[in-house]
Design a protein around this motif. Sequence first.
Motif, PDB file in Angstrom:
ATOM      1  N   SER A 373       0.850  -1.187   0.000  1.00 12.04           N
ATOM      2  CA  SER A 373       0.000   0.000   0.000  1.00 12.04           C
ATOM      3  C   SER A 373       0.887   1.239   0.000  1.00 12.04           C
ATOM      4  O   SER A 373       2.109   1.139  -0.113  1.00 12.04           O
ATOM      5  CB  SER A 373      -0.933   0.013   1.223  1.00 12.04           C
ATOM      6  N   HIS A 374       0.259   2.408   0.168  1.00 13.03           N
ATOM      7  CA  HIS A 374       1.039   3.651   0.162  1.00 13.03           C
ATOM      8  C   HIS A 374       1.938   3.772   1.389  1.00 13.03           C
ATOM      9  O   HIS A 374       2.787   4.661   1.446  1.00 13.03           O
ATOM     10  CB  HIS A 374       0.091   4.862   0.098  1.00 13.03           C
ATOM     11  N   ARG A 375       1.788   2.868   2.387  1.00 14.43           N
ATOM     12  CA  ARG A 375       2.671   2.902   3.558  1.00 14.43           C
ATOM     13  C   ARG A 375       3.950   2.076   3.344  1.00 14.43           C
ATOM     14  O   ARG A 375       4.785   2.023   4.238  1.00 14.43           O
ATOM     15  CB  ARG A 375       1.927   2.400   4.807  1.00 14.43           C
ATOM     16  N   ASN A 376       4.093   1.446   2.189  1.00 16.19           N
ATOM     17  CA  ASN A 376       5.332   0.726   1.880  1.00 16.19           C
ATOM     18  C   ASN A 376       6.399   1.763   1.520  1.00 16.19           C
ATOM     19  O   ASN A 376       6.795   1.930   0.365  1.00 16.19           O
ATOM     20  CB  ASN A 376       5.113  -0.259   0.747  1.00 16.19           C
ATOM     21  N   LYS A 377       6.870   2.423   2.544  1.00 12.55           N
ATOM     22  CA  LYS A 377       7.687   3.627   2.353  1.00 12.55           C
ATOM     23  C   LYS A 377       8.967   3.357   1.580  1.00 12.55           C
ATOM     24  O   LYS A 377       9.357   4.132   0.695  1.00 12.55           O
ATOM     25  CB  LYS A 377       8.012   4.222   3.727  1.00 12.55           C
ATOM     26  N   TYR A 378       9.649   2.275   1.910  1.00 11.62           N
ATOM     27  CA  TYR A 378      10.949   2.044   1.285  1.00 11.62           C
ATOM     28  C   TYR A 378      10.821   1.711  -0.194  1.00 11.62           C
ATOM     29  O   TYR A 378      11.625   2.152  -1.012  1.00 11.62           O
ATOM     30  CB  TYR A 378      11.702   0.948   2.038  1.00 11.62           C
ATOM     31  N   LYS A 379       9.817   0.943  -0.533  1.00 14.51           N
ATOM     32  CA  LYS A 379       9.622   0.644  -1.945  1.00 14.51           C
ATOM     33  C   LYS A 379       9.250   1.904  -2.716  1.00 14.51           C
ATOM     34  O   LYS A 379       9.781   2.166  -3.801  1.00 14.51           O
ATOM     35  CB  LYS A 379       8.543  -0.421  -2.124  1.00 14.51           C
ATOM     36  N   LEU A 380       8.329   2.696  -2.146  1.00 17.60           N
ATOM     37  CA  LEU A 380       7.874   3.894  -2.839  1.00 17.60           C
ATOM     38  C   LEU A 380       8.989   4.919  -3.004  1.00 17.60           C
ATOM     39  O   LEU A 380       8.988   5.710  -3.948  1.00 17.60           O
ATOM     40  CB  LEU A 380       6.696   4.515  -2.090  1.00 17.60           C
ATOM     41  N   ALA A 381       9.954   4.904  -2.080  1.00 19.29           N
ATOM     42  CA  ALA A 381      11.066   5.855  -2.169  1.00 19.29           C
ATOM     43  C   ALA A 381      12.161   5.370  -3.117  1.00 19.29           C
ATOM     44  O   ALA A 381      13.089   6.116  -3.431  1.00 19.29           O
ATOM     45  CB  ALA A 381      11.656   6.088  -0.781  1.00 19.29           C
ATOM     46  N   SER A 382      12.064   4.110  -3.552  1.00 17.81           N
ATOM     47  CA  SER A 382      13.071   3.546  -4.444  1.00 17.81           C
ATOM     48  C   SER A 382      12.737   3.856  -5.890  1.00 17.81           C
ATOM     49  O   SER A 382      11.719   4.483  -6.199  1.00 17.81           O
ATOM     50  CB  SER A 382      13.158   2.030  -4.244  1.00 17.81           C
ATOM     51  N   THR A 383      13.565   3.378  -6.783  1.00 21.48           N
ATOM     52  CA  THR A 383      13.301   3.541  -8.216  1.00 21.48           C
ATOM     53  C   THR A 383      12.401   2.435  -8.756  1.00 21.48           C
ATOM     54  O   THR A 383      12.129   2.387  -9.954  1.00 21.48           O
ATOM     55  CB  THR A 383      14.625   3.515  -9.000  1.00 21.48           C
ATOM     56  N   LEU A 384      11.921   1.555  -7.861  1.00 21.90           N
ATOM     57  CA  LEU A 384      11.156   0.388  -8.283  1.00 21.90           C
ATOM     58  C   LEU A 384       9.769   0.368  -7.638  1.00 21.90           C
ATOM     59  O   LEU A 384       9.260  -0.680  -7.248  1.00 21.90           O
ATOM     60  CB  LEU A 384      11.922  -0.895  -7.941  1.00 21.90           C
ATOM     61  N   SER A 385       9.160   1.527  -7.512  1.00 21.64           N
ATOM     62  CA  SER A 385       7.892   1.637  -6.794  1.00 21.64           C
ATOM     63  C   SER A 385       6.750   0.891  -7.474  1.00 21.64           C
ATOM     64  O   SER A 385       5.734   0.597  -6.838  1.00 21.64           O
ATOM     65  CB  SER A 385       7.516   3.113  -6.621  1.00 21.64           C
ATOM     66  N   SER A 386       6.881   0.570  -8.760  1.00 18.81           N
ATOM     67  CA  SER A 386       5.791  -0.106  -9.464  1.00 18.81           C
ATOM     68  C   SER A 386       5.816  -1.623  -9.284  1.00 18.81           C
ATOM     69  O   SER A 386       4.865  -2.303  -9.687  1.00 18.81           O
ATOM     70  CB  SER A 386       5.861   0.218 -10.965  1.00 18.81           C
ATOM     71  N   ILE A 387       6.869  -2.155  -8.681  1.00 16.37           N
ATOM     72  CA  ILE A 387       6.966  -3.602  -8.463  1.00 16.37           C
ATOM     73  C   ILE A 387       5.997  -4.012  -7.353  1.00 16.37           C
ATOM     74  O   ILE A 387       6.033  -3.450  -6.263  1.00 16.37           O
ATOM     75  CB  ILE A 387       8.400  -4.011  -8.074  1.00 16.37           C
ATOM     76  N   PRO A 388       5.109  -4.987  -7.592  1.00  9.76           N
ATOM     77  CA  PRO A 388       4.190  -5.429  -6.534  1.00  9.76           C
ATOM     78  C   PRO A 388       4.954  -6.094  -5.384  1.00  9.76           C
ATOM     79  O   PRO A 388       5.993  -6.727  -5.590  1.00  9.76           O
ATOM     80  CB  PRO A 388       3.290  -6.446  -7.243  1.00  9.76           C
ATOM     81  N   GLY A 389       4.425  -5.915  -4.165  1.00 14.11           N
ATOM     82  CA  GLY A 389       5.012  -6.583  -3.019  1.00 14.11           C
ATOM     83  C   GLY A 389       5.636  -5.618  -2.037  1.00 14.11           C
ATOM     84  O   GLY A 389       5.461  -4.396  -2.127  1.00 14.11           O
ATOM     85  N   ALA A 390       6.375  -6.174  -1.081  1.00 16.69           N
ATOM     86  CA  ALA A 390       6.961  -5.399   0.015  1.00 16.69           C
ATOM     87  C   ALA A 390       8.475  -5.466  -0.032  1.00 16.69           C
ATOM     88  O   ALA A 390       9.062  -6.547  -0.082  1.00 16.69           O
ATOM     89  CB  ALA A 390       6.459  -5.917   1.358  1.00 16.69           C
ATOM     90  N   SER A 391       9.089  -4.304   0.004  1.00 18.07           N
ATOM     91  CA  SER A 391      10.546  -4.214   0.030  1.00 18.07           C
ATOM     92  C   SER A 391      11.081  -4.447   1.435  1.00 18.07           C
ATOM     93  O   SER A 391      10.331  -4.464   2.427  1.00 18.07           O
ATOM     94  CB  SER A 391      10.988  -2.838  -0.470  1.00 18.07           C
ATOM     95  N   HIS A 392      12.372  -4.626   1.521  1.00 13.63           N
ATOM     96  CA  HIS A 392      13.060  -4.669   2.809  1.00 13.63           C
ATOM     97  C   HIS A 392      12.650  -3.444   3.624  1.00 13.63           C
ATOM     98  O   HIS A 392      12.654  -2.324   3.114  1.00 13.63           O
ATOM     99  CB  HIS A 392      14.573  -4.654   2.548  1.00 13.63           C
ATOM    100  N   CYS A 393      12.264  -3.641   4.856  1.00 12.48           N
ATOM    101  CA  CYS A 393      11.872  -2.590   5.818  1.00 12.48           C
ATOM    102  C   CYS A 393      10.427  -2.133   5.703  1.00 12.48           C
ATOM    103  O   CYS A 393       9.949  -1.420   6.598  1.00 12.48           O
ATOM    104  CB  CYS A 393      12.762  -1.345   5.729  1.00 12.48           C
ATOM    105  N   ASP A 394       9.697  -2.516   4.650  1.00 14.57           N
ATOM    106  CA  ASP A 394       8.342  -1.977   4.473  1.00 14.57           C
ATOM    107  C   ASP A 394       7.386  -2.370   5.591  1.00 14.57           C
ATOM    108  O   ASP A 394       6.423  -1.644   5.875  1.00 14.57           O
ATOM    109  CB  ASP A 394       7.763  -2.426   3.127  1.00 14.57           C
ATOM    110  N   GLU A 395       7.617  -3.504   6.228  1.00 10.93           N
ATOM    111  CA  GLU A 395       6.706  -3.934   7.298  1.00 10.93           C
ATOM    112  C   GLU A 395       6.736  -2.998   8.501  1.00 10.93           C
ATOM    113  O   GLU A 395       5.801  -2.945   9.304  1.00 10.93           O
ATOM    114  CB  GLU A 395       7.041  -5.368   7.737  1.00 10.93           C
ATOM    115  N   LEU A 396       7.825  -2.220   8.625  1.00  9.94           N
ATOM    116  CA  LEU A 396       7.984  -1.364   9.800  1.00  9.94           C
ATOM    117  C   LEU A 396       6.864  -0.344   9.937  1.00  9.94           C
ATOM    118  O   LEU A 396       6.501   0.047  11.047  1.00  9.94           O
ATOM    119  CB  LEU A 396       9.330  -0.634   9.737  1.00  9.94           C
ATOM    120  N   TYR A 397       6.308   0.105   8.812  1.00  8.76           N
ATOM    121  CA  TYR A 397       5.353   1.206   8.866  1.00  8.76           C
ATOM    122  C   TYR A 397       3.924   0.747   9.084  1.00  8.76           C
ATOM    123  O   TYR A 397       2.975   1.535   8.960  1.00  8.76           O
ATOM    124  CB  TYR A 397       5.544   2.079   7.627  1.00  8.76           C
ATOM    125  N   TYR A 398       3.797  -0.519   9.463  1.00  9.06           N
ATOM    126  CA  TYR A 398       2.541  -1.047   9.981  1.00  9.06           C
ATOM    127  C   TYR A 398       2.696  -1.407  11.453  1.00  9.06           C
ATOM    128  O   TYR A 398       1.717  -1.689  12.131  1.00  9.06           O
ATOM    129  CB  TYR A 398       2.100  -2.259   9.149  1.00  9.06           C
TER     130      TYR A 398
END
Length: 426
Positions: A373-398
């Motif tokens: 979702s939009h809270r997947n901060k690390y993925k959204l801040a990367s150059t690969l924001s369109s890739i489905p799923g959760a990046s390293h650290c994304d679980e932290l913002y839940y």
Amino acid sequence: MYVFQHPGDPPHWNGTLKADRRTILCKQFDPTTSSVVGIEDCLTLNIYTPAIITKPLPVIVFIFGGGLYKGSNTDDRYNAKYLVQKEVLVVTVNYRVGAFGFLCLKTKEAPGNVGIKDQVAALRWVKENIATFGGDPHSVTLHGESVGGSSVSLFILAQKAEGLFNRAIIDSGNAIRPMFFDRDPINTAAEVASRLGYNTTDPDELQKIFQNTTADEIVIASTNNFTNNAYGRFVFSTCIEDVNVSKNVILKEYPKGLLKSVKDIPEISIIMGYDNKDGIMWASDYNSEGLRDLDYDFTTVIPKSITFKTEENKSMFIEDVRELYFNNSKTNIEGLINYFSDALVHYPSFLVMKAFLTNPRISLYNYYFKYDSHRNKYKLASTLSSIPGASHCDELYYLFDPVEYRQTTPTPEDSRMIGTTFSSSE
């Protein structure tokens, strides 16, 4: 040890910053401002408590990630209001990073692993003092993410914080993770010293160089360009200590060797898992030029912890990797994501979990995080924001409430993932 308490008012704590909510960083490089930030006198704890406590509450002690070169327990990132609503106390821990926490010369003044020993000191402080804040010192869960999770895994395997915690949560980290350990720390120190204008591998000379260099100069000399260089960010790390010069030795053998002693670990419950696309964090360092370079030389992304008896063995390994992740075609970003996910997090985590399962006194619970979702901060801040799923650290913002999201109400779906409810007035 400085302590800042953050009383909340669950379940309607609005997270408003209070005067005592300090942001203290240990010395490190800030890529957003291209400057050195933080101070050396940085060993702090943030303690989050309910406003009203009627009985001793369970305690969660959280160790942040950051590759051992950056990060802090700042309230801006690790505001624990969601967890406090579950009637627990949360303690977030600062520890020294970079050369200040992990310079390893195997000398009395620079024995190595002092950043890990900062974490042990924090746990000891919690054990001795948390009752004053309403916490139960006999009910402590140690929780770490990324290299913070690697620390938690190390404490369990090496039994170096015995009696200081009762349960553990390990997010996308493990003690045998490739970047968590340095097989040649003297060479690492010598390389940083060379950037300062020196040429030596003598530990005593290196110690004098670091002692006579300013903290800011050390940080700058320890900083690499990450572009097309996923491992460039990892410089100083844990090491094997010299038992003759080091106090309270943390590591006296390779971390993987600790797996043999799993049978000796006393009773403990562990939650351990990872994100489905952990590798987004490292794959996002690569542009089209970097991907083309990997077509010609894939050895640059083989972890140093993987050794080969012959060049033929190495070539066979690369062929197998290309077949599995890239279908024997040119390097592509999705294959690189999966490769980094497996090589740097998933596979070593699997080995540790497999070892834990051989001990009947260990209760192991696994998770696999892929919520997007939009809270997947690390993925959204990367150059690969369109890739489905959760990046390293994304679980932290839940689990935590970073400052970026405090002015917005989570969606119903995000609320269910966070595990709490919100009203539009909050």
